[in-house]
Design an enzyme around this catalytic site. Structure first.
Site, PDB file in Angstrom:
ATOM      1  N   HIS A   4      -7.106  -2.553  -4.336  1.00 36.50           N
ATOM      2  CA  HIS A   4      -5.653  -2.621  -4.136  1.00 36.50           C
ATOM      3  C   HIS A   4      -5.280  -2.073  -2.764  1.00 36.50           C
ATOM      4  O   HIS A   4      -5.920  -1.162  -2.265  1.00 36.50           O
ATOM      5  CB  HIS A   4      -4.888  -1.854  -5.223  1.00 36.50           C
ATOM      6  CG  HIS A   4      -5.303  -0.420  -5.377  1.00 36.50           C
ATOM      7  ND1 HIS A   4      -6.462  -0.043  -6.026  1.00 36.50           N
ATOM      8  CD2 HIS A   4      -4.730   0.729  -4.950  1.00 36.50           C
ATOM      9  CE1 HIS A   4      -6.569   1.268  -6.015  1.00 36.50           C
ATOM     10  NE2 HIS A   4      -5.541   1.770  -5.356  1.00 36.50           N
ATOM     11  N   HIS A  18      -2.162  -0.263  -0.780  1.00 34.21           N
ATOM     12  CA  HIS A  18      -0.869   0.415  -0.923  1.00 34.21           C
ATOM     13  C   HIS A  18       0.050  -0.055   0.198  1.00 34.21           C
ATOM     14  O   HIS A  18      -0.372  -0.156   1.354  1.00 34.21           O
ATOM     15  CB  HIS A  18      -1.031   1.937  -0.763  1.00 34.21           C
ATOM     16  CG  HIS A  18      -1.759   2.609  -1.859  1.00 34.21           C
ATOM     17  ND1 HIS A  18      -1.114   3.248  -2.897  1.00 34.21           N
ATOM     18  CD2 HIS A  18      -3.089   2.774  -2.082  1.00 34.21           C
ATOM     19  CE1 HIS A  18      -2.023   3.774  -3.714  1.00 34.21           C
ATOM     20  NE2 HIS A  18      -3.231   3.504  -3.245  1.00 34.21           N
TER      21      HIS A  18
HETATM   22  P1  5GP Z   1      -5.601   4.939  -5.634  1.00 34.94           P
HETATM   23  O1  5GP Z   1      -5.496   6.434  -5.800  1.00 34.94           O
HETATM   24  O2  5GP Z   1      -6.714   4.382  -6.474  1.00 34.94           O
HETATM   25  O3  5GP Z   1      -5.661   4.501  -4.209  1.00 34.94           O
HETATM   26  O4  5GP Z   1      -4.222   4.377  -6.167  1.00 34.94           O
HETATM   27  C1  5GP Z   1      -3.977   4.087  -7.496  1.00 34.94           C
HETATM   28  C2  5GP Z   1      -2.471   3.968  -7.644  1.00 34.94           C
HETATM   29  O5  5GP Z   1      -2.205   3.298  -8.843  1.00 34.94           O
HETATM   30  C3  5GP Z   1      -1.738   5.311  -7.698  1.00 34.94           C
HETATM   31  O6  5GP Z   1      -0.796   5.383  -6.637  1.00 34.94           O
HETATM   32  C4  5GP Z   1      -1.057   5.291  -9.064  1.00 34.94           C
HETATM   33  O7  5GP Z   1       0.237   5.838  -9.032  1.00 34.94           O
HETATM   34  C5  5GP Z   1      -1.024   3.820  -9.395  1.00 34.94           C
HETATM   35  N1  5GP Z   1      -1.078   3.536 -10.824  1.00 34.94           N
HETATM   36  C6  5GP Z   1      -1.968   4.041 -11.706  1.00 34.94           C
HETATM   37  N2  5GP Z   1      -1.749   3.526 -12.932  1.00 34.94           N
HETATM   38  C7  5GP Z   1      -0.706   2.656 -12.791  1.00 34.94           C
HETATM   39  C8  5GP Z   1      -0.027   1.809 -13.717  1.00 34.94           C
HETATM   40  O8  5GP Z   1      -0.325   1.742 -14.911  1.00 34.94           O
HETATM   41  N3  5GP Z   1       0.987   1.055 -13.226  1.00 34.94           N
HETATM   42  C9  5GP Z   1       1.365   1.098 -11.917  1.00 34.94           C
HETATM   43  N4  5GP Z   1       2.359   0.316 -11.532  1.00 34.94           N
HETATM   44  N5  5GP Z   1       0.743   1.895 -11.021  1.00 34.94           N
HETATM   45  C10 5GP Z   1      -0.280   2.669 -11.463  1.00 34.94           C
END
Ligand code: 5GP
Ligand code: ZN
Length: 134
Positions: free
Chosen positions: A99, A101
């Site tokens: 993903h 951001h």
């Molecule tokens: P990472 O830390 O892996 O770069 O980002 C994961 C992101 O996914 C985090 O910013 C977190 O808030 C978001 N996230 C985790 N679970 C969910 C979810 O169930 N729905 C949505 N919309 N965002 C999520």
């Protein structure tokens, strides 16, 4: 059934606020809202991170991220945007599904603080280059 939260989101098995969707990716609002309008572009195929992802899918996703970033900046009156992806736990990745951001920026106190520590002079750059390219 997958136990990957983003696979469940892209399969519409759990709810999310969808901003955009096509065959390759989907853009949703991040639940945490690091800043107002914080969005995610997630792939339709499960890749653990950017490091394992298919080149064509990635190329498409960064264009989607750019288009949405401009739309968010314009319509939410942001002053700038950070587009970033975390790969692996050490880099802060908490969901092991590719993903990007999209983080709209309003000012330096808006809730997101990327920090680049200045280590200039600490390491020999030629040595690092040779190690990377060996
Ligand atoms: P990472 O830390 O892996 O770069 O980002 C994961 C992101 O996914 C985090 O910013 C977190 O808030 C978001 N996230 C985790 N679970 C969910 C979810 O169930 N729905 C949505 N919309 N965002 C999520
Ligand atoms: Zn997944």
């Amino acid at each position: 059934m997958s136990d990957c939260i983003f696979c469940m989101i892209k399969d519409h098995q759990i709810n999310s606020t969808v901003l955009y969707e096509d065959d390759i990716c989907m853009a949703i609002l991040d639940l945490s809202q690091a800043t107002r309008g914080h969005a995610l572009v997630i792939s339709k195929v499960h890749y653990d991170s950017v490091l394992e992802a298919d080149d064509e899918a990635l190329a498409h996703m960064i264009v989607v991220a750019k288009t949405l970033a401009n739309q968010i900046k314009e319509n939410l009156n942001a002053q700038g945007i950070n587009i970033l992806t975390n790969a692996k736990e050490a880099a802060g990745q908490t969901v092991s599904h590719l993903h990007f951001h999209i983080i709209p920026r309003y000012d330096q106190y808006d809730g997101f603080e990327p920090k680049f520590t200045d280590h200039q002079g600490k390491w020999d750059l030629e040595e690092i280059k040779n190690e990377i390219l060996k």
